[in-house]
Design a protein around this motif. Structure first.
Motif, mmCIF file in Angstrom:
data_model
loop_
_atom_site.group_PDB
_atom_site.id
_atom_site.type_symbol
_atom_site.label_atom_id
_atom_site.label_comp_id
_atom_site.label_asym_id
_atom_site.label_seq_id
_atom_site.Cartn_x
_atom_site.Cartn_y
_atom_site.Cartn_z
ATOM 1 N N UNK A 142 0.853 -1.115 -0.065
ATOM 2 C CA UNK A 142 -0.099 0.105 -0.016
ATOM 3 C C UNK A 142 0.919 1.406 0.167
ATOM 4 N N UNK A 143 2.187 1.257 0.178
ATOM 5 C CA UNK A 143 3.176 2.239 0.170
ATOM 6 C C UNK A 143 3.061 2.930 1.685
ATOM 7 N N UNK A 144 2.507 2.422 2.620
ATOM 8 C CA UNK A 144 2.578 3.129 3.828
ATOM 9 C C UNK A 144 3.872 2.797 4.405
ATOM 10 N N UNK A 145 4.533 1.926 4.289
ATOM 11 C CA UNK A 145 6.027 1.809 4.635
ATOM 12 C C UNK A 145 6.928 1.362 3.189
ATOM 13 N N UNK A 146 7.954 1.961 3.237
ATOM 14 C CA UNK A 146 8.780 2.126 2.197
ATOM 15 C C UNK A 146 9.649 0.671 2.001
ATOM 16 N N UNK A 147 10.008 0.206 3.140
ATOM 17 C CA UNK A 147 11.171 -0.766 3.563
ATOM 18 C C UNK A 147 10.174 -1.905 4.171
ATOM 19 N N UNK A 148 10.341 -3.154 3.823
ATOM 20 C CA UNK A 148 9.886 -4.365 4.355
ATOM 21 C C UNK A 148 10.373 -4.496 5.530
ATOM 22 N N UNK A 149 9.851 -4.631 6.673
ATOM 23 C CA UNK A 149 10.374 -4.599 8.122
ATOM 24 C C UNK A 149 10.332 -6.075 8.545
ATOM 25 N N UNK A 150 9.806 -7.159 7.615
ATOM 26 C CA UNK A 150 10.032 -8.448 7.862
ATOM 27 C C UNK A 150 11.258 -9.350 7.051
ATOM 28 N N UNK A 151 11.879 -8.628 6.063
ATOM 29 C CA UNK A 151 12.794 -9.088 5.420
ATOM 30 C C UNK A 151 13.951 -9.759 6.284
ATOM 31 N N UNK A 152 14.139 -10.889 6.120
ATOM 32 C CA UNK A 152 15.440 -11.584 6.469
ATOM 33 C C UNK A 152 15.440 -11.467 8.276
ATOM 34 N N UNK A 153 14.301 -11.365 8.731
ATOM 35 C CA UNK A 153 13.969 -11.582 10.261
ATOM 36 C C UNK A 153 14.462 -13.065 10.616
ATOM 37 N N UNK A 154 14.828 -13.166 11.819
ATOM 38 C CA UNK A 154 15.071 -14.529 12.311
ATOM 39 C C UNK A 154 14.064 -15.140 13.204
#
Length: 365
Positions: A142-154
């Motif tokens: 939706x463009x609310x956040x520009x960077x995926x905060x779940x990327x590569x989480x452990x």
């Protein structure tokens, strides 16, 4: 988005498309430091996003609620609704109540995962993450956040998952269980529903929800079969089973039908749908009854009602029954699921078959 060093100081530029698709640009120069230019740029982006996206200032809880409502209205199963509501009430409200969706970062999300993993298995954390991630991914798209905060989480857990070998009863324990809960005194007293459910699942391997949804019309005494066409959700509503392969008719031994006849002979009342378990929504009482008996008799493994499903399948595998048939009997979506669940038994079976093969080949003259 760019920051430049000029002779007169620092300059910041930001290009974007407005809601009409028209390209626009904001620019400012004269900053004494790069940090000042960056801070100005951050505020500009926030202001533009607020204009472009009505959800930008939403609290994460509210954004989750909106997506959960859309999910529920799409017609998901009641068990999935329960899973979403549990995540909402016990995770989102607890860990994300003071966070705006636009403020969610990878650092904050990883911190949540680390904290939630304490006392939970990695598999449990993963399941909760899957629901949260679906909402966060929507915010990302939706463009609310520009960077995926779940990327590569452990994803981890501090509590060990129960080993597959501990999820089922040994053959003698299973027989002991069936014999005990098949007695007339068990099928005629206050614990008759719990006792019959334990026997039913031990003999059939069906899921608890499938058992709770069974009616008298699903039992065919002439053909000695049970038709599984529905499952009961925690809301008490019957829906279609887990997968299309879960709709099935299974053959049952004649001993089971003798127990069934004994059970219904003592059943004085039926609800309007003639349900075997009178509309019960969950298997809490059967689970308690089963656990008490296992502990009292010092069973090697203490299993739940769902563990009886594993015990049923494990018993069939130990007797050399083809895994493709077992998969069909259990109502798995495909045989690979059955193989992955019972891989430890299949490995043991493979070793036995290997030994038999070598003995046979050694006998060739």
């Amino acid at each position: 988005m760019a920051i430049y060093k000029l002779d007169t100081g620092w300059r910041a530029d930001y290009s974007y498309y407005d809601s009409f698709g028209k390209r626009k640009k904001k620019s400012k120069r004269g900053f004494k430091t790069k940090r000042q230019a960056s801070e100005w740029l951050t505020e500009v982006i926030k202001d533009i996003n607020k204009i472009k996206n009505p959800y930008y200032d939403w609290n994460f809880v509210d954004y989750f609620d909106m997506n959960m409502e859309l999910k529920i209205n799409s017609g998901i199963k009641s068990e999935t609704v329960n899973a979403w509501q549990a995540v909402r009430n016990y995770i989102v409200v607890k860990y994300f109540s003071n966070i705006k969706i636009s403020e969610l970062t990878r650092e904050k999300y990883q911190h949540f995962l680390n904290e939630y993993s304490i006392g939970h298995t990695a598999n449990t954390v993963k399941k909760r993450h899957q629901i949260l991630n679906s909402v966060i991914q929507q915010a990302f798209h939706d463009g609310i956040i520009s960077i995926d905060p779940t990327y590569n989480v452990r994803i981890t857990g501090t509590k060990e998952s129960k080993d597959a070998s501990e999820k089922f009863l040994e053959a003698d324990e299973l027989m002991n269980l069936i014999e005990h809960f098949s007695q007339e005194e068990r099928l005629s007293g206050n614990s008759s529903l719990s006792s019959f459910m334990i026997v039913l699942i031990a003999y059939s391997g069906m899921r608890a929800g499938e058992a709770l949804a069974l009616t008298k019309n699903d039992i065919n005494l002439d053909h000695q079969t049970i038709s599984i066409t529905k499952t009961k959700g925690r809301d008490g509503i019957n829906t279609t089973p887990k997968t299309k392969n879960s709709v099935r008719t299974i053959k049952m031994p004649s001993d089971f039908f003798e127990i069934y006849k004994l059970f219904i002979s003592h059943k004085s009342e039926w609800n309007k749908n003639y349900e075997l378990f009178d509309g019960r929504k969950i298997a809490t009482n059967p689970n308690r009854t089963l656990e008490r008996y296992e502990q009292k008799n010092n069973f090697n493994n203490i299993v739940s009602i769902h563990g009886l499903r594993h015990s049923h399948a494990s018993y069939l595998l130990s007797k050399g029954i083809n895994i493709a048939y077992i998969s069909k009997r259990l109502g798995h979506a495909n045989i690979s699921i059955t193989q992955s669940i019972y891989v430890h038994l299949l490995n043991e079976q493979a070793i036995t078959e290997e030994q038999k093969t070598i003995e046979m080949l050694n006998g060739i003259k």
